[in-house]
Design an enzyme around this catalytic site. Sequence first.
Site, mmCIF file in Angstrom:
data_model
loop_
_atom_site.group_PDB
_atom_site.id
_atom_site.type_symbol
_atom_site.label_atom_id
_atom_site.label_comp_id
_atom_site.label_asym_id
_atom_site.label_seq_id
_atom_site.Cartn_x
_atom_site.Cartn_y
_atom_site.Cartn_z
ATOM 1 N N CYS B 35 0.290 -0.702 5.445
ATOM 2 C CA CYS B 35 0.529 -0.993 4.029
ATOM 3 C C CYS B 35 0.083 0.163 3.148
ATOM 4 O O CYS B 35 0.221 0.138 1.936
ATOM 5 C CB CYS B 35 -0.140 -2.282 3.599
ATOM 6 S SG CYS B 35 -1.909 -2.169 3.428
ATOM 7 N N CYS B 104 -5.902 0.013 -5.525
ATOM 8 C CA CYS B 104 -6.918 0.756 -4.766
ATOM 9 C C CYS B 104 -8.327 0.306 -5.156
ATOM 10 O O CYS B 104 -9.234 0.295 -4.328
ATOM 11 C CB CYS B 104 -6.783 2.260 -5.000
ATOM 12 S SG CYS B 104 -5.252 2.959 -4.378
#
Lengths: 394, 138
Positions: B35, B104
């Site tokens: 991913c 993130c």
Amino acid sequence: MRKVYLDNVATTPILPEVMEAMLPYLKEIYGNPQSLHGWGDEAREAIEGAREKVADLIGAQAEEIIFTSSGTESNNSAIKGLAMAQQSKGKHIVVSAIEHFSVLHSARTLEKWGFEMTQVPVDKHGMVNPDEVARSLRKDTVLVSIMHANGEVGTIQPIAEIAKVAKEAGAIFHTDAVATVGTIPVDVKELGGDALSLAANQFYGPKGVGALWLKKGTRIIPFLDGGVQEGGRRAGTENVPAIVGLGKAAELAKAEMGSRVNRLSALRDRLIKGLPSRIEHVVLTGHPSQRLPGNASFCIKFIEGEAMLMLLSSQGVAVSSGSACTSRALKASHVLTAMGIPPEIAQGSLLFSFGLGNTEEDVDYVLEALPPIVDRLRQMSPLYAKFLKGKGGK
Amino acid sequence: MPIYNEKVMEHFMNPRNVGEIEDADGVGEVGNPVCGDMMTFYIKVDDNRLSDVKFKTFGCGAAIAVSSIVSEMAMGKTLEEVRKITPALVAEELEGLPKNKYHCSNLGAQALNKAIDDYLKRQGKVAKRKKGGKDEKK
């Protein structure tokens, strides 16, 4: 710091001769080519001169050239306009899995308009097999569009063979030749299709101008309706300076083709040879020999492309990457995916694309700059740590 | 305009606390290479405080900068304080991230929390974190 531009796939710079040719049309020669007075005559003469140069570059006739705003417009116009013009004959189109988004997304739009699309797969080198194209053809196939070469991995397709297969089945054949026109010899008579897209900024012309070659007699539904410009096939006041720039770029490309190919191929091969000898676990993507002269594309294992790109940028080197993190949509390049490259390896994509401004010293600079960057990111990478442990290493 | 601000770039170029802790008290791994990003955090706990934090990250500039700043934010803090490090706080500490890189900051906070969960599990204590709480949010 040394500046090394190795992202010519994104755009090439404008050559000084091209800019010089354009300047008068940004200044004193400002007429509208459709005007019947002297101002119009001068502008019209300029774009017709450019049309001849572009036609000359690809072995076409001047009246077969339609100027557009970009490669993207040429592709949109071709895919939608050619298919729509044929829809009474059938509603099936064929494209490859690695087309540029301006082709793929145009094909998706056609699906919404009631067409069916078949995507032809590619092999591990990104090569389309003409037999696969033949297998995908149906009675109601009206359009086949396969790109001449893919800028991301550099693979050059056997277009003449593919066009023959499509034509024999009675379909119209279009090729997106944005990556090849002006870069390698392209002759529409040898390729044998009906339509071809090209863009100036891929061969040292300005951005915002392209062309569509449409074989005489080929029907198309105009993408932009309006006035009678471009024979009524593309309305809108012509971008005269940009078209003149495209013409000059075409003229130079034709004159210098052989020497450019040799020069770029030498730089490309220097990097393709040099990189794996300095960095372990590097994969060359694309075809080993049937590839664009300026394209050196790799996947560097255990690390991610955007991080490499940013660190190279901090050393003055401009490259691109097909990693998921680099794309705004956070998806790995559909080209690498279609070639069967696993996602974690595609994440390490790094694309060096050479241009006329590059030298051997540029290659050597990259060969010095990249290994420490790779090393640094690998030291940070849990994947690399796992790989080393799996090997029983340190 | 560069896509990352100066603070993100500074942490990306000079990441703090990169590495592994051989005898870590807790390890947390999140994400997977398929991913895109993958982060592993290692912690040492002394007297309910993180006496050492290290990380390894496979990912983009933002993922590396997030890992670095998270390690700094967590260092020396109590477990309870570390639990309060949310993705929003991480992004704020970095003075902002591009919109498509915001995920993130989730990974950083998640990896750290997973390391604490692992520590508590090893200690025979049940993880105190409420399921479905803010930290869990994807």
